[in-house]
Scaffold this motif. Structure first.
Motif, PDB file in Angstrom:
ATOM      1  N   ILE A  68     -18.091  92.003  84.664  1.00 61.28           N
ATOM      2  CA  ILE A  68     -18.170  91.760  86.102  1.00 61.28           C
ATOM      3  C   ILE A  68     -19.406  90.904  86.377  1.00 61.28           C
ATOM      4  O   ILE A  68     -20.533  91.282  86.050  1.00 61.28           O
ATOM      5  N   ARG A  69     -19.161  89.771  86.957  1.00 63.31           N
ATOM      6  CA  ARG A  69     -20.272  88.870  87.327  1.00 63.31           C
ATOM      7  C   ARG A  69     -20.626  89.103  88.783  1.00 63.31           C
ATOM      8  O   ARG A  69     -19.759  89.420  89.591  1.00 63.31           O
ATOM      9  N   LEU A  70     -21.889  88.919  89.089  1.00 62.90           N
ATOM     10  CA  LEU A  70     -22.334  89.154  90.458  1.00 62.90           C
ATOM     11  C   LEU A  70     -22.461  87.836  91.208  1.00 62.90           C
ATOM     12  O   LEU A  70     -22.654  86.781  90.597  1.00 62.90           O
ATOM     13  N   LYS A  71     -22.360  87.941  92.501  1.00 59.45           N
ATOM     14  CA  LYS A  71     -22.572  86.749  93.323  1.00 59.45           C
ATOM     15  C   LYS A  71     -24.009  86.273  93.155  1.00 59.45           C
ATOM     16  O   LYS A  71     -24.896  87.077  92.882  1.00 59.45           O
ATOM     17  N   GLU A  72     -24.231  85.010  93.350  1.00 52.84           N
ATOM     18  CA  GLU A  72     -25.521  84.411  93.032  1.00 52.84           C
ATOM     19  C   GLU A  72     -26.706  85.138  93.668  1.00 52.84           C
ATOM     20  O   GLU A  72     -27.729  85.354  93.039  1.00 52.84           O
ATOM     21  N   SER A  73     -26.538  85.565  94.897  1.00 51.87           N
ATOM     22  CA  SER A  73     -27.649  86.204  95.590  1.00 51.87           C
ATOM     23  C   SER A  73     -27.991  87.563  94.987  1.00 51.87           C
ATOM     24  O   SER A  73     -29.076  88.080  95.188  1.00 51.87           O
ATOM     25  N   TYR A  74     -27.064  88.155  94.251  1.00 51.72           N
ATOM     26  CA  TYR A  74     -27.315  89.471  93.668  1.00 51.72           C
ATOM     27  C   TYR A  74     -27.716  89.373  92.192  1.00 51.72           C
ATOM     28  O   TYR A  74     -28.383  90.236  91.663  1.00 51.72           O
ATOM     29  N   ALA A  75     -27.246  88.287  91.542  1.00 53.87           N
ATOM     30  CA  ALA A  75     -27.310  88.224  90.085  1.00 53.87           C
ATOM     31  C   ALA A  75     -28.722  88.250  89.524  1.00 53.87           C
ATOM     32  O   ALA A  75     -28.925  88.665  88.403  1.00 53.87           O
ATOM     33  N   LYS A  76     -29.695  87.805  90.316  1.00 55.37           N
ATOM     34  CA  LYS A  76     -31.060  87.717  89.784  1.00 55.37           C
ATOM     35  C   LYS A  76     -31.793  89.046  89.837  1.00 55.37           C
ATOM     36  O   LYS A  76     -32.832  89.204  89.202  1.00 55.37           O
ATOM     37  N   SER A  77     -31.268  89.984  90.587  1.00 59.14           N
ATOM     38  CA  SER A  77     -32.003  91.231  90.802  1.00 59.14           C
ATOM     39  C   SER A  77     -31.435  92.342  89.940  1.00 59.14           C
ATOM     40  O   SER A  77     -30.259  92.673  90.008  1.00 59.14           O
ATOM     41  N   PHE A  78     -32.308  92.929  89.133  1.00 63.11           N
ATOM     42  CA  PHE A  78     -31.888  94.021  88.257  1.00 63.11           C
ATOM     43  C   PHE A  78     -31.526  95.245  89.082  1.00 63.11           C
ATOM     44  O   PHE A  78     -30.559  95.935  88.804  1.00 63.11           O
ATOM     45  N   GLU A  79     -32.317  95.494  90.159  1.00 60.12           N
ATOM     46  CA  GLU A  79     -32.088  96.683  90.987  1.00 60.12           C
ATOM     47  C   GLU A  79     -30.707  96.630  91.630  1.00 60.12           C
ATOM     48  O   GLU A  79     -29.967  97.612  91.659  1.00 60.12           O
ATOM     49  N   LYS A  80     -30.384  95.432  92.116  1.00 58.54           N
ATOM     50  CA  LYS A  80     -29.099  95.300  92.809  1.00 58.54           C
ATOM     51  C   LYS A  80     -27.944  95.463  91.830  1.00 58.54           C
ATOM     52  O   LYS A  80     -26.907  96.058  92.138  1.00 58.54           O
ATOM     53  N   ALA A  81     -28.149  94.924  90.632  1.00 60.19           N
ATOM     54  CA  ALA A  81     -27.120  95.060  89.603  1.00 60.19           C
ATOM     55  C   ALA A  81     -26.944  96.520  89.222  1.00 60.19           C
ATOM     56  O   ALA A  81     -25.822  97.010  89.072  1.00 60.19           O
ATOM     57  N   LEU A  82     -28.111  97.205  89.117  1.00 60.31           N
ATOM     58  CA  LEU A  82     -28.074  98.616  88.744  1.00 60.31           C
ATOM     59  C   LEU A  82     -27.369  99.435  89.818  1.00 60.31           C
ATOM     60  O   LEU A  82     -26.601 100.353  89.518  1.00 60.31           O
ATOM     61  N   GLU A  83     -27.641  99.064  91.060  1.00 55.45           N
ATOM     62  CA  GLU A  83     -27.035  99.760  92.193  1.00 55.45           C
ATOM     63  C   GLU A  83     -25.507  99.614  92.132  1.00 55.45           C
ATOM     64  O   GLU A  83     -24.764 100.575  92.307  1.00 55.45           O
ATOM     65  N   LEU A  84     -25.087  98.395  91.829  1.00 49.68           N
ATOM     66  CA  LEU A  84     -23.653  98.135  91.744  1.00 49.68           C
ATOM     67  C   LEU A  84     -23.045  98.914  90.581  1.00 49.68           C
ATOM     68  O   LEU A  84     -21.972  99.511  90.701  1.00 49.68           O
ATOM     69  N   ALA A  85     -23.789  98.934  89.478  1.00 41.56           N
ATOM     70  CA  ALA A  85     -23.283  99.627  88.287  1.00 41.56           C
ATOM     71  C   ALA A  85     -23.065 101.099  88.582  1.00 41.56           C
ATOM     72  O   ALA A  85     -22.064 101.688  88.193  1.00 41.56           O
ATOM     73  N   SER A  86     -23.999 101.686  89.287  1.00 38.53           N
ATOM     74  CA  SER A  86     -23.856 103.112  89.578  1.00 38.53           C
ATOM     75  C   SER A  86     -22.739 103.341  90.593  1.00 38.53           C
ATOM     76  O   SER A  86     -22.155 104.407  90.665  1.00 38.53           O
ATOM     77  N   LYS A  87     -22.475 102.309  91.379  1.00 35.55           N
ATOM     78  CA  LYS A  87     -21.379 102.385  92.339  1.00 35.55           C
ATOM     79  C   LYS A  87     -20.030 102.379  91.607  1.00 35.55           C
ATOM     80  O   LYS A  87     -19.063 102.989  92.032  1.00 35.55           O
ATOM     81  N   ILE A  88     -20.018 101.616  90.515  1.00 38.49           N
ATOM     82  CA  ILE A  88     -18.773 101.449  89.760  1.00 38.49           C
ATOM     83  C   ILE A  88     -18.529 102.626  88.825  1.00 38.49           C
ATOM     84  O   ILE A  88     -17.423 103.142  88.743  1.00 38.49           O
ATOM     85  N   THR A  89     -19.581 103.053  88.132  1.00 38.96           N
ATOM     86  CA  THR A  89     -19.423 104.072  87.090  1.00 38.96           C
ATOM     87  C   THR A  89     -18.726 105.318  87.608  1.00 38.96           C
ATOM     88  O   THR A  89     -19.118 105.878  88.625  1.00 38.96           O
ATOM     89  N   GLU A  90     -17.716 105.704  86.879  1.00 46.10           N
ATOM     90  CA  GLU A  90     -16.976 106.904  87.246  1.00 46.10           C
ATOM     91  C   GLU A  90     -17.820 108.126  86.968  1.00 46.10           C
ATOM     92  O   GLU A  90     -18.343 108.292  85.869  1.00 46.10           O
ATOM     93  N   VAL A  91     -17.955 109.009  87.938  1.00 51.79           N
ATOM     94  CA  VAL A  91     -18.595 110.299  87.695  1.00 51.79           C
ATOM     95  C   VAL A  91     -17.608 111.369  88.122  1.00 51.79           C
ATOM     96  O   VAL A  91     -17.199 111.432  89.277  1.00 51.79           O
ATOM     97  N   ARG A  92     -17.198 112.179  87.166  1.00 49.79           N
ATOM     98  CA  ARG A  92     -16.318 113.293  87.475  1.00 49.79           C
ATOM     99  C   ARG A  92     -17.134 114.567  87.389  1.00 49.79           C
ATOM    100  O   ARG A  92     -18.201 114.590  86.759  1.00 49.79           O
ATOM    101  N   LEU A  93     -16.614 115.602  87.960  1.00 45.76           N
ATOM    102  CA  LEU A  93     -17.366 116.849  88.002  1.00 45.76           C
ATOM    103  C   LEU A  93     -17.698 117.327  86.584  1.00 45.76           C
ATOM    104  O   LEU A  93     -18.785 117.795  86.307  1.00 45.76           O
ATOM    105  N   ARG A  94     -16.735 117.140  85.668  1.00 44.14           N
ATOM    106  CA  ARG A  94     -16.969 117.607  84.287  1.00 44.14           C
ATOM    107  C   ARG A  94     -18.109 116.833  83.626  1.00 44.14           C
ATOM    108  O   ARG A  94     -18.690 117.296  82.659  1.00 44.14           O
ATOM    109  N   ASP A  95     -18.432 115.657  84.163  1.00 52.77           N
ATOM    110  CA  ASP A  95     -19.529 114.885  83.586  1.00 52.77           C
ATOM    111  C   ASP A  95     -20.882 115.445  83.979  1.00 52.77           C
ATOM    112  O   ASP A  95     -21.868 115.264  83.263  1.00 52.77           O
TER     113      ASP A  95
END
Lengths: 346, 607
Positions: A68-95
């Motif tokens: 997944i590539r980020l839009k230019e305004s987001y791509a330079k920031s590690f924090e924003k990428a990390l935020e997106l990653a945590s948004k995407i990552t599946e978390v189930r109760l068993r995890d």
């Protein structure tokens, strides 16, 4: 002029050449996979197993992967990428839970939470309680030890057991099917996300994602979202990627033939008896490939007819194979034919 | 902290636990060394899983080691002296805790030094001899420690194929196949193990003068070029023995086979000429030249079925020929013939044929370093490269075969072989006995003393043009084995020939005068090239072409009625049939389909 020169001649057995051109380097593929210790990346199936997976048109790849590539305004920031990653990552109760203890007498379920996992997922017990209440309509409360006590509105022990398993598997956060997302950095210093799941439809809708450059190795996902034409390109891309990874150079046109053959019927078909070989019209062609008896018996039962027009049948018969020099026939002018017949008649 | 229990396993079963495992293991070992516990018991402490494994059962490979204690070998110089004087033997060492056998598990606890020099304070054992890291076979090769291990494996399999003096009673033996090398030599560069095995009495090779050089592309890719004059002088010449056996078998009903010259009335009579070399007793005479097709043992058998005998003539006359005939492509001289009785009170005949095998193009040779090659060219002596001393090599080895395979031992053997030949003594190439530098310098010294280049190079001249080579050639003496793969036993040709009854396709294999299979991948090649007609030629015209009649009305297979001169369809009775050319295999397929109640019918198109 040059273009004409490079055109394939009529009667050239392109399929056979493609098969040999992919098959021969395939014998040199290494089954061994290198592991790079300490690298935060996902392991993907490569080499021969992956090649087989693509050609067999498996519904799901053994190791799904999205880039997944980020839009230019987001791509330079590690924090924003990390935020997106945590948004995407599946978390189930068993995890985030250590175990679920069912209390059949009091008709409740105690969920023992994993504090560390909870922290890593950036969630609080009360948050989870809220989510579960919303999703299952069960009453949830947080204990002193910050564990969860769930009170489902069911009575029977079997139902409680059912409830607890369903709760454990329920998605608390992230995108369904997206797997685990990891932030990586490319040579240009831009951050991007690789993920061990597939759900391009949902991810494309996210605001910070560059929807046009999203990549998945799941051919069927591409087929579902974008259609056959895209699936054909996905097959081609995956084949090229797999072969290049192994340092093998196979001309793209051979792979295109394979990709075309797999998608020519409007959906993704495998190369094999369940796919394009099984769909062949000729009985002998199918019988010569696999499951000989099945095809012969069915042909007999349904009175099938074989036109004997393809390569395999003609080899069987001992006729000229309709490729190359065998693909041309002598055309006899009408009167010459009559003349010949006359001679025969005499 | 609570101390963990260390469980003790005897032959894989828990028998208890100990608190101080290391101490316990030491005690058991000491008891064994003192003879209080059987020497066949092995004990190992595995610290990773904190378990003690005691093994006393069968099937464990074990090897002997000299015990080392406090950095000192238990095999003292005094003991060695006593061994030399034969006052004590190996069993004495075993009984007195000098040598012990370790199994795979106990080896995990041991730190084994290769020799006395390598003993440290932690060392527990020492090898009896450093040579023992290799097997017996590999140890017969010189300088194995300088070669790639993969080459050892290859050498070990080649040496088994070497021709030599395989048994000193070869003349009395009737082996079904025997290969006897003329004038076998012991290797100039030998090893201690080779000598201990007394292999010099059963030598299986000869010392060749070898130059590392290319020869007009004739020794590309492992091929070798050999000197014609060397071969004519008898180099690598060998004899091939083959024994044919037959027996006068008894059959139920009192009948039996008879060794004799079959009468002309015999069934399957091979013709008068074939039996012309037989003696009165039906056996071939010794020292007779035989060619393919000659009968070696004339034998008649009773008819296979009683019904056959009912007819004209008495039962006695109705016999069939079952003589032993020399196989196609074979020839030689009858070496010896024996007639013996068996336990079944029948007569047994054995005929041994011998034939000379002079090295020819295609015969296989190998050195003791996993370097094999076939002769690709036999060059007259005058065309071979020669040195200023007039030395002409027996064999030219391609230099490209050396670097990739890393058989440095081959080069060392060449050098020491050359030096030893000059000095007139045998060299020792036992593994780990000297280091490589030492070997080279020793040889260099000798070579220098005899007026040769120190490191084995020679100034050589082109045998054809007489020009001096710009480069010097590395020459030396190497022990080569002639391997038993010889073209004379393998050569086979076929244009047309026998076919299988079932499929009408050519037979397979040399024994049946068969063809070479044109397989699936070969088929792919022709299809890939679009060579349809060539493919048809291979798969139909030169194989199982068949003409069959197809009924134009019902599509079934018919036949031609030669009495009425019309084709007939047996299914619908029609005479309207067409002749088609198909592969017999396809006809067979149709027949088999019919046999399983599937009726295929063929609709013919226009021609």
């Amino acid at each position: 002029m040059k273009n004409e020169q490079y055109k394939v001649h009529p009667g050239e057995p392109v399929g056979m050449i493609a098969a040999e051109s992919i098959g021969e380097p395939g014998t040199q593929m290494i089954l061994r996979i290198f592991h790079f210790a300490g690298l935060a990346s996902t392991m993907t199936t490569t080499g021969l197993p992956r090649l087989i997976e693509i050609l067999d048109a498996r519904k799901e790849p053994t190791t799904p992967q999205m880039i997944i590539r980020l839009k230019e305004s987001y791509a330079k920031s590690f924090e924003k990428a990390l935020e997106l990653a945590s948004k995407i990552t599946e978390v189930r109760l068993r995890d985030v839970a250590k175990r679920a203890v069912e209390d059949f007498q009091n008709k409740r379920v105690l969920i023992v939470l994993d504090k560390q996992a909870l922290k890593a997922a950036d969630m609080t017990p009360s948050q989870i309680a809220g989510l579960v209440e919303k999703k299952f309509g069960a009453k949830a409360s947080v204990t002193k030890e910050s564990n969860l006590i769930l009170k489902p509105n069911v009575e029977k022990p079997s139902e409680i057991r059912n409830f607890s398993t369903r709760v454990m598997h329920s998605l608390l956060k992230g995108i369904e099917g997206a797997g685990k997302a990891i932030v990586s950095q490319d040579k240009n210093g831009e951050f991007y996300i690789t993920s061990t799941g597939n759900n391009i439809e949902a991810i494309m809708k996210l605001e910070s994602v560059d929807a046009q450059s999203i990549y998945t190795n799941d051919i069927f996902e591409v087929y579902r979202v974008f259609g056959v034409e895209a699936a054909r390109n996905a097959i081609l891309n995956e084949l090229v990627r797999t072969l290049e990874e192994q340092g093998l150079t196979v001309d793209k046109r051979h792979l295109k033939i394979v990709a075309d053959a797999m998608t020519a019927q409007g959906d993704v078909k495998s190369i094999g008896r369940h796919g394009i070989v099984g769909a062949k019209e000729s009985v002998f062609s199918r019988a010569a490939f696999e499951e000989t008896v099945k095809h012969l018996v069915n042909a007999a039962a349904f009175g099938e007819q074989d036109d004997m027009m393809d390569v395999a049948e003609n080899i069987l018969l001992g006729k000229l194979v309709p490729v190359g020099t065998g693909s041309v026939k002598l055309k006899v002018a009408g009167d010459a034919k009559q003349k010949k017949q006359k001679e025969k008649g005499e | 902290m609570q101390e963990e229990k260390c469980y003790v396993y005897l032959n894989g079963i828990v028998i208890g636990s100990v608190k101080e495992p290391e101490k316990f293991v030491k005690e058991v070992r000491n008891a064994r060394r003192q003879g209080m516990v059987s020497g066949e018991v092995n004990i190992a402490y595995l610290p990773d899983i904190n378990e003690i494994h005691i093994n006393a059962d069968k099937g464990r490979p074990r090897r002997p080691y000299i015990i080392v204690e406090d950095g000192k070998s238990k095999l003292t110089p005094e003991l060695i002296q006593k061994l030399k004087n034969k006052e004590i033997d190996f069993n004495y060492l075993l009984r007195n805790g000098v040598v012990e056998y370790l199994d795979a598990e106990e080896e995990e606890n041991a730190l084994v030094a290769m020799d006395e020099e390598h003993i440290t304070k932690d060392t527990t054992h020492m090898e009896l001899t450093p040579v023992s890291v290799f097997g017996l076979t590999v140890n017969t090769a010189p300088y194995p420690e300088h070669n790639n291990v993969a080459r050892h494996v290859m050498f070990a399999s080649y040496i088994k194929q070497a021709q030599g003096l395989y048994a000193s009673n070869f003349n009395l033996r009737y082996d079904s196949r025997g290969y006897l090398l003329f004038y076998p030599q012991r290797p100039i560069v030998s090893t201690r193990v080779y000598d201990d095995l007394h292999l010099e009495k059963r030598a299986s090779g000869q010392n060749f003068v070898v130059a590392v050089a290319t020869y007009y592309g004739y020794n590309i890719a492992d091929a070798v070029v050999m000197n014609k004059a060397s071969i004519e002088r008898g180099l690598a010449r060998s004899m091939f023995y083959k024994t044919y056996v037959d027996e006068e078998r008894r059959y139920p009903g009192g009948q039996h086979d008879v060794f004799k010259i079959p009468p002309a009335t015999t069934e399957n009579y091979l013709g008068e000429h074939a039996y012309s070399k037989l003696g009165e007793d039906g056996l071939i005479e010794p020292e007779m030249h035989v060619e393919e097709g000659d009968v070696l043992i004339g034998k008649v058998s009773p008819p296979r079925f009683i019904e056959e005998s009912i007819g004209v003539g008495s039962l006695e006359e109705k016999v069939r020929d079952s003589s032993i005939v020399l196989k196609k492509g074979e020839s030689g001289v009858v070496d010896s013939v024996i007639l013996a009785g068996t336990l079944g009170a029948t007569r047994l005949a054995k005929v041994r044929i011998r034939s000379l095998r002079i090295p020819e193009i295609g015969d296989k040779f190998g050195s003791r370093h996993g370097q094999k090659g076939v002769i690709a060219m036999i060059v007259p002596q005058e065309d071979m490269p020669f040195s200023e001393n007039g030395i002409i090599p027996d064999l030219l080895l391609n230099p490209n075969g050396i670097p990739q395979r890393m058989t440095f031992g081959h080069l060392l053997e060449m050098l020491t072989g050359k030096a030893s030949s000059l000095a007139g003594r045998l060299a020792d190439g036992t593994a780990f006995s000297k280091n490589g530098k030492q070997v080279i310098e020793e040889s260099a010294k000798i070579l220098e003393a005899y007026g040769f280049q120190r490191y084995g190079e020679e100034v050589m001249y082109n045998g054809i043009t007489g020009e001096r080579f710009k480069a010097t050639l590395f020459t030396g003496v190497v022990y080569y084995n002639r391997l038993y793969h010889m073209v004379a036993n393998k050569l086979q040709v076929r244009s047309r020939g026998t076919v299988q009854i079932l499929t009408h396709q050519p037979t397979e294999g040399k024994a049946r005068q068969g063809g070479l299979r044109f397989g699936e991948m070969e088929k792919d090649v022709l299809v890939g090239h679009g060579a349809s007609l060539l493919l048809k030629d291979r798969l139909l015209d030169q194989s199982d072409k068949a003409e069959i009649w197809i009924c134009n009305e019902c599509g079934s297979v018919g036949y031609y009625d030669y009495t009425k001169h019309v084709p007939v369809c047996p299914l619908c009775g029609s005479n309207n049939l067409s002749k088609v050319e198909i592969s017999y295999a396809f006809k067979l397929l149709l027949d088999e389909l019919k046999a399983m109640h599937i009726n295929p019918s063929i609709k013919l198109g226009e021609e």
